[in-house]
Design an enzyme around this catalytic site. Structure first.
Site, mmCIF file in Angstrom:
data_model
loop_
_atom_site.group_PDB
_atom_site.id
_atom_site.type_symbol
_atom_site.label_atom_id
_atom_site.label_comp_id
_atom_site.label_asym_id
_atom_site.label_seq_id
_atom_site.Cartn_x
_atom_site.Cartn_y
_atom_site.Cartn_z
ATOM 1 C CB SER A 135 -0.944 -0.046 1.198
ATOM 2 O OG SER A 135 -1.964 0.916 1.097
ATOM 3 C CG ASP A 289 -6.716 -3.964 -3.118
ATOM 4 O OD1 ASP A 289 -7.522 -3.065 -2.832
ATOM 5 O OD2 ASP A 289 -5.493 -3.883 -2.877
ATOM 6 C CG HIS A 318 -5.844 -2.375 0.420
ATOM 7 N ND1 HIS A 318 -4.894 -2.456 -0.581
ATOM 8 C CD2 HIS A 318 -5.325 -1.535 1.351
ATOM 9 C CE1 HIS A 318 -3.849 -1.689 -0.278
ATOM 10 N NE2 HIS A 318 -4.092 -1.125 0.891
#
Length: 352
Positions: A135, A289, A318
């Protein structure tokens, strides 16, 4: 495990030209740097995480996990602007002797890497065997591999992208709107914007998980309810949980740094920028995701030279990059074994 603070005594200059005096970086280390200095595993953490990677990434980092302190020198540094010990909006501005709050300099992902570079130089680390992040952490790792391609040997990017998407920016802006709607955000107090931060976290959770996740984990056991739903309680609980450990000002600036992420800025576009990466690269995406869809990871793997792509099946959206550690460990181990097929690399022996 050890926790340290590095104080940079010179003026730190941001990408936008602003300056900061008295930069302090808090970081954790695990294990020992070997004599060859070739067993470094550096972790870049995500939005609201801290530098104690053993705390938030168990199953991948731990005494008996893929990355362990018996064989590796593991480093994770808290990023600029974060709540956990590195200089951030609640830190004291030496010019005013008051906390920065909203006067904190706006920073970018490249600024976070500039701080990582200072710490690496301070520790005498010239080479990083494995650089990993997911991320926002993946955005950092990617930038570092572009800015200093000779430093990184193996690069592992999870659930991340080359440029933050309009979809991702919209989610972040919605969260900032919630924070700014809380009038206390402008009161210049450590707990300013707390109610807004609670709402922001609730919004963020919808992007971290999926329709299916909520349907399975928050489904009611009774058909008779007309209020006090499990999903409602869950959103409130998660919002309060973040408020107890984080602050709205850090969240505000970090979300803006994520929005500004674009590896192609000033580099003739993202494709040309990604081609500057020399590290052996593994890109991992999460099938469910919705915040960083698989197409974003496929794009990275396509334009980073000789990169390998792997898709992890997960129920958790995610957040799967933090949860599906067995699958992720398997993919990383196979990737490293492929990179070192004909020799026994002591620094990677436990992984291959």
């Amino acid at each position: 495990m050890s926790i340290y603070k590095f104080n940079y005594n010179k003026t730190f200059r941001f990408e936008n030209g602003k300056r900061l005096k008295g930069l302090q970086i808090t970081y954790h280390t695990y294990g020992r740097l070997n004599t060859r200095k070739d067993n470094v595993v550096w972790v870049c953490h995500a939005l609201t995480a801290n530098s104690d990677v053993f705390d938030w990434w168990p199953g991948l980092f731990g005494e008996r996990d893929l990355f362990n302190p018996q064989e590796h020198f593991i480093i994770c540094a808290n990023i600029i602007g974060s709540h956990y010990g590195t200089t951030n909006p609640l830190s004291t501005n030496p010019s005013t002797e008051q906390p920065y709050y909203l006067s904190f300099p706006q920073f970018s992902i490249r600024d976070l890497i500039a701080a990582h570079e200072l710490l690496a130089q301070h520790l005498g680390i010239d080479k990083i065997k494995v650089l990993i992040g997911g991320s926002l952490g993946g955005q950092q790792a990617m930038e570092w591999a572009i800015l200093h391609p000779d430093r990184i040997e193996n690069l592992i990017l999870l659930a991340t992208n080359a440029q933050h998407s309009p979809w991702g920016i919209a989610f972040n802006e919605s969260q900032r709107l919630a924070i700014s709607a809380d009038r206390t955000f402008y009161a210049n107090k450590p707990n300013g914007g707390a109610k807004g931060l609670k709402v922001a976290r609730s919004i963020a959770l919808l992007s971290y998980r999926t329709y299916e996740t909520y349907g399975a984990t928050q489904l009611e056991s009774s058909d008779d309810k007309i209020d006090d739903y499990r999903a409602s309680s869950y959103q409130n609980y998660q919002g309060e949980k973040l408020v107890k450990r984080f602050n709205a000002y850090s969240y505000w600036f970090l979300s803006k740094a994520m929005d500004a992420h674009h590896v192609g800025r000033g580099r003739n576009g993202a494709e040309e920028a990604l081609q500057q990466i020399r590290a052996k690269t593994l890109v991992i995406g999460i099938t469910s995701d919705v915040l960083f869809p698989l197409d974003e990871q496929k794009y990275l793997a396509k334009h980073i030279r000789n990169a390998k792509f792997a898709a992890i099946s997960s129920f958790y959206g995610h957040d799967g990059f933090l949860i599906e550690t067995k699958q992720i460990s398997k993919e990383i181990a196979a990737f490293l074994k492929h990179n070192y097929p004909n020799r026994l690399d002591r620094a990677l022996q436990p992984l291959i």
